[in-house]
Write a protein that holds these residues in place. Sequence first.
Motif, PDB file in Angstrom:
ATOM      1  N   LEU A 180       0.822  -1.206   0.000  1.00 23.05           N
ATOM      2  CA  LEU A 180       0.000   0.000   0.000  1.00 23.05           C
ATOM      3  C   LEU A 180       0.859   1.261   0.000  1.00 23.05           C
ATOM      4  O   LEU A 180       0.377   2.333   0.346  1.00 23.05           O
ATOM      5  CB  LEU A 180      -0.926  -0.012   1.219  1.00 23.05           C
ATOM      6  CG  LEU A 180      -1.985  -1.114   1.213  1.00 23.05           C
ATOM      7  CD1 LEU A 180      -2.424  -1.461   2.618  1.00 23.05           C
ATOM      8  CD2 LEU A 180      -3.160  -0.695   0.370  1.00 23.05           C
ATOM      9  N   ARG A 181       2.113   1.142  -0.407  1.00 24.29           N
ATOM     10  CA  ARG A 181       2.992   2.304  -0.404  1.00 24.29           C
ATOM     11  C   ARG A 181       2.446   3.378  -1.330  1.00 24.29           C
ATOM     12  O   ARG A 181       2.094   3.122  -2.475  1.00 24.29           O
ATOM     13  CB  ARG A 181       4.403   1.916  -0.834  1.00 24.29           C
ATOM     14  CG  ARG A 181       5.116   1.064   0.209  1.00 24.29           C
ATOM     15  CD  ARG A 181       6.474   0.643  -0.248  1.00 24.29           C
ATOM     16  NE  ARG A 181       6.329  -0.325  -1.344  1.00 24.29           N
ATOM     17  CZ  ARG A 181       7.331  -0.794  -2.062  1.00 24.29           C
ATOM     18  NH1 ARG A 181       8.560  -0.394  -1.828  1.00 24.29           N
ATOM     19  NH2 ARG A 181       7.113  -1.672  -3.024  1.00 24.29           N
ATOM     20  N   GLY A 182       2.364   4.594  -0.789  1.00 20.33           N
ATOM     21  CA  GLY A 182       1.898   5.728  -1.567  1.00 20.33           C
ATOM     22  C   GLY A 182       0.400   5.753  -1.831  1.00 20.33           C
ATOM     23  O   GLY A 182      -0.099   6.625  -2.533  1.00 20.33           O
ATOM     24  N   ALA A 183      -0.342   4.814  -1.277  1.00 21.54           N
ATOM     25  CA  ALA A 183      -1.797   4.772  -1.488  1.00 21.54           C
ATOM     26  C   ALA A 183      -2.478   5.869  -0.669  1.00 21.54           C
ATOM     27  O   ALA A 183      -2.016   6.246   0.399  1.00 21.54           O
ATOM     28  CB  ALA A 183      -2.357   3.412  -1.086  1.00 21.54           C
ATOM     29  N   ASP A 184      -3.576   6.396  -1.194  1.00 16.08           N
ATOM     30  CA  ASP A 184      -4.357   7.393  -0.469  1.00 16.08           C
ATOM     31  C   ASP A 184      -5.447   6.659   0.301  1.00 16.08           C
ATOM     32  O   ASP A 184      -6.429   6.198  -0.273  1.00 16.08           O
ATOM     33  CB  ASP A 184      -4.969   8.409  -1.426  1.00 16.08           C
ATOM     34  CG  ASP A 184      -5.659   9.559  -0.698  1.00 16.08           C
ATOM     35  OD1 ASP A 184      -5.802   9.494   0.541  1.00 16.08           O
ATOM     36  OD2 ASP A 184      -6.055  10.520  -1.381  1.00 16.08           O
ATOM     37  N   LEU A 185      -5.243   6.544   1.607  1.00 15.69           N
ATOM     38  CA  LEU A 185      -6.182   5.825   2.473  1.00 15.69           C
ATOM     39  C   LEU A 185      -6.970   6.794   3.351  1.00 15.69           C
ATOM     40  O   LEU A 185      -7.443   6.420   4.421  1.00 15.69           O
ATOM     41  CB  LEU A 185      -5.418   4.819   3.335  1.00 15.69           C
ATOM     42  CG  LEU A 185      -4.562   3.798   2.561  1.00 15.69           C
ATOM     43  CD1 LEU A 185      -3.752   2.942   3.518  1.00 15.69           C
ATOM     44  CD2 LEU A 185      -5.429   2.943   1.672  1.00 15.69           C
ATOM     45  N   THR A 186      -7.131   8.022   2.909  1.00 16.43           N
ATOM     46  CA  THR A 186      -7.853   9.028   3.679  1.00 16.43           C
ATOM     47  C   THR A 186      -9.264   8.541   4.007  1.00 16.43           C
ATOM     48  O   THR A 186     -10.028   8.170   3.118  1.00 16.43           O
ATOM     49  CB  THR A 186      -7.939  10.356   2.895  1.00 16.43           C
ATOM     50  OG1 THR A 186      -6.617  10.803   2.609  1.00 16.43           O
ATOM     51  CG2 THR A 186      -8.677  11.420   3.678  1.00 16.43           C
ATOM     52  N   GLY A 187      -9.583   8.533   5.292  1.00 21.11           N
ATOM     53  CA  GLY A 187     -10.928   8.168   5.739  1.00 21.11           C
ATOM     54  C   GLY A 187     -11.270   6.697   5.620  1.00 21.11           C
ATOM     55  O   GLY A 187     -12.427   6.312   5.772  1.00 21.11           O
ATOM     56  N   VAL A 188     -10.278   5.847   5.378  1.00 24.66           N
ATOM     57  CA  VAL A 188     -10.544   4.407   5.268  1.00 24.66           C
ATOM     58  C   VAL A 188     -10.902   3.844   6.639  1.00 24.66           C
ATOM     59  O   VAL A 188     -10.354   4.236   7.653  1.00 24.66           O
ATOM     60  CB  VAL A 188      -9.322   3.661   4.683  1.00 24.66           C
ATOM     61  CG1 VAL A 188      -9.439   2.163   4.858  1.00 24.66           C
ATOM     62  CG2 VAL A 188      -9.152   4.004   3.218  1.00 24.66           C
ATOM     63  N   ASP A 189     -11.834   2.921   6.638  1.00 22.21           N
ATOM     64  CA  ASP A 189     -12.245   2.244   7.867  1.00 22.21           C
ATOM     65  C   ASP A 189     -11.827   0.780   7.763  1.00 22.21           C
ATOM     66  O   ASP A 189     -12.413   0.015   7.006  1.00 22.21           O
ATOM     67  CB  ASP A 189     -13.760   2.350   8.041  1.00 22.21           C
ATOM     68  CG  ASP A 189     -14.251   1.782   9.359  1.00 22.21           C
ATOM     69  OD1 ASP A 189     -13.437   1.211  10.120  1.00 22.21           O
ATOM     70  OD2 ASP A 189     -15.457   1.896   9.625  1.00 22.21           O
ATOM     71  N   PHE A 190     -10.744   0.438   8.482  1.00 14.94           N
ATOM     72  CA  PHE A 190     -10.321  -0.957   8.563  1.00 14.94           C
ATOM     73  C   PHE A 190     -11.146  -1.580   9.683  1.00 14.94           C
ATOM     74  O   PHE A 190     -10.772  -1.546  10.835  1.00 14.94           O
ATOM     75  CB  PHE A 190      -8.826  -1.068   8.890  1.00 14.94           C
ATOM     76  CG  PHE A 190      -7.922  -0.653   7.774  1.00 14.94           C
ATOM     77  CD1 PHE A 190      -7.709  -1.487   6.696  1.00 14.94           C
ATOM     78  CD2 PHE A 190      -7.276   0.571   7.811  1.00 14.94           C
ATOM     79  CE1 PHE A 190      -6.861  -1.116   5.662  1.00 14.94           C
ATOM     80  CE2 PHE A 190      -6.425   0.951   6.787  1.00 14.94           C
ATOM     81  CZ  PHE A 190      -6.217   0.108   5.713  1.00 14.94           C
ATOM     82  N   GLY A 191     -12.277  -2.119   9.353  1.00 14.24           N
ATOM     83  CA  GLY A 191     -13.190  -2.623  10.373  1.00 14.24           C
ATOM     84  C   GLY A 191     -13.157  -4.130  10.517  1.00 14.24           C
ATOM     85  O   GLY A 191     -12.245  -4.808  10.076  1.00 14.24           O
ATOM     86  N   ARG A 192     -14.202  -4.619  11.135  1.00 13.99           N
ATOM     87  CA  ARG A 192     -14.327  -6.054  11.339  1.00 13.99           C
ATOM     88  C   ARG A 192     -15.757  -6.460  11.024  1.00 13.99           C
ATOM     89  O   ARG A 192     -16.655  -5.635  10.927  1.00 13.99           O
ATOM     90  CB  ARG A 192     -13.967  -6.438  12.770  1.00 13.99           C
ATOM     91  CG  ARG A 192     -14.919  -5.916  13.824  1.00 13.99           C
ATOM     92  CD  ARG A 192     -14.402  -6.271  15.216  1.00 13.99           C
ATOM     93  NE  ARG A 192     -15.424  -6.104  16.208  1.00 13.99           N
ATOM     94  CZ  ARG A 192     -16.277  -7.047  16.580  1.00 13.99           C
ATOM     95  NH1 ARG A 192     -16.235  -8.232  16.033  1.00 13.99           N
ATOM     96  NH2 ARG A 192     -17.173  -6.818  17.500  1.00 13.99           N
ATOM     97  N   VAL A 193     -15.930  -7.742  10.859  1.00 13.54           N
ATOM     98  CA  VAL A 193     -17.253  -8.299  10.604  1.00 13.54           C
ATOM     99  C   VAL A 193     -17.590  -9.192  11.782  1.00 13.54           C
ATOM    100  O   VAL A 193     -16.787 -10.035  12.180  1.00 13.54           O
ATOM    101  CB  VAL A 193     -17.260  -9.117   9.289  1.00 13.54           C
ATOM    102  CG1 VAL A 193     -18.600  -9.758   9.072  1.00 13.54           C
ATOM    103  CG2 VAL A 193     -16.894  -8.235   8.115  1.00 13.54           C
ATOM    104  N   ASN A 194     -18.756  -9.015  12.356  1.00 12.19           N
ATOM    105  CA  ASN A 194     -19.167  -9.837  13.484  1.00 12.19           C
ATOM    106  C   ASN A 194     -19.660 -11.181  12.951  1.00 12.19           C
ATOM    107  O   ASN A 194     -20.771 -11.301  12.457  1.00 12.19           O
ATOM    108  CB  ASN A 194     -20.264  -9.141  14.287  1.00 12.19           C
ATOM    109  CG  ASN A 194     -20.610  -9.891  15.539  1.00 12.19           C
ATOM    110  OD1 ASN A 194     -20.033 -10.932  15.836  1.00 12.19           O
ATOM    111  ND2 ASN A 194     -21.556  -9.364  16.289  1.00 12.19           N
TER     112      ASN A 194
END
Length: 161
Positions: free
Chosen positions: A107-121
Motif C-alpha cells: 500500500l505504499r503511496g496509497a491514499d487511504l484518507t478516511g478508510v475504515d479498517f473494520g471487522r465483521v461480526n
Amino acid sequence: MRAHPTCENAPCPGAWGHEPRRRTEKRRDPPTRYSALSGEDFTGQDLISARTSHLRFTRCTFVEADLRQAGMDGCSFKLCDLRRADLRGASLRGAVLSGCDLRGADLRGADLTGVDFGRVNTGRPRYGLTDITGALLKGAILHDVRHEEVIGWQSAADDIA
C-alpha cells in the motif's frame, strides 16, 4: 359564491362550490443503488488504473492482483482476500475494508484518507478481523483512518516511519 381557501376558484363539487386544487408532489430521483460483486476471483489480474467507486465487494479474491494507481474511492470490501495485492499509489478514499486479509499487501503511496479498517461480526473469535500483517504502508496517506481491532496494525505502522 365564496372560494375555498385552497382551490383558487376552480369548480368544486363540495359545499364551497368548487373543486379543491390537487397538490402535485415533487418528483424525487430514485435512490442511488450501488453495484455489488460477490465471490469473484481476481487472483493475479492486471487491474492497473482501474476506476470504480461505491462498489461493494463481498468475499472477493484479489491475491497478487495488480491494482497500482487504481481508483476505488468509497468502495466496500467485506471478507475479501487481498494478500500480496499491489495497491501502490491506489486511491481508496473513504473505503471500508471489513474482515479483509491484507497480509503482505503493498500500500505504499496509497491514499487511504478516511478508510475504515473494520471487522465483521461472525460470532467466532478472531475471525472477521482485518489483518494487515506485513503490509507495506510507507508513504501512504493515512488521514482519518480508523483501525480498531486490526491484526498487525502496529507492525505495519512501524513501516511508515
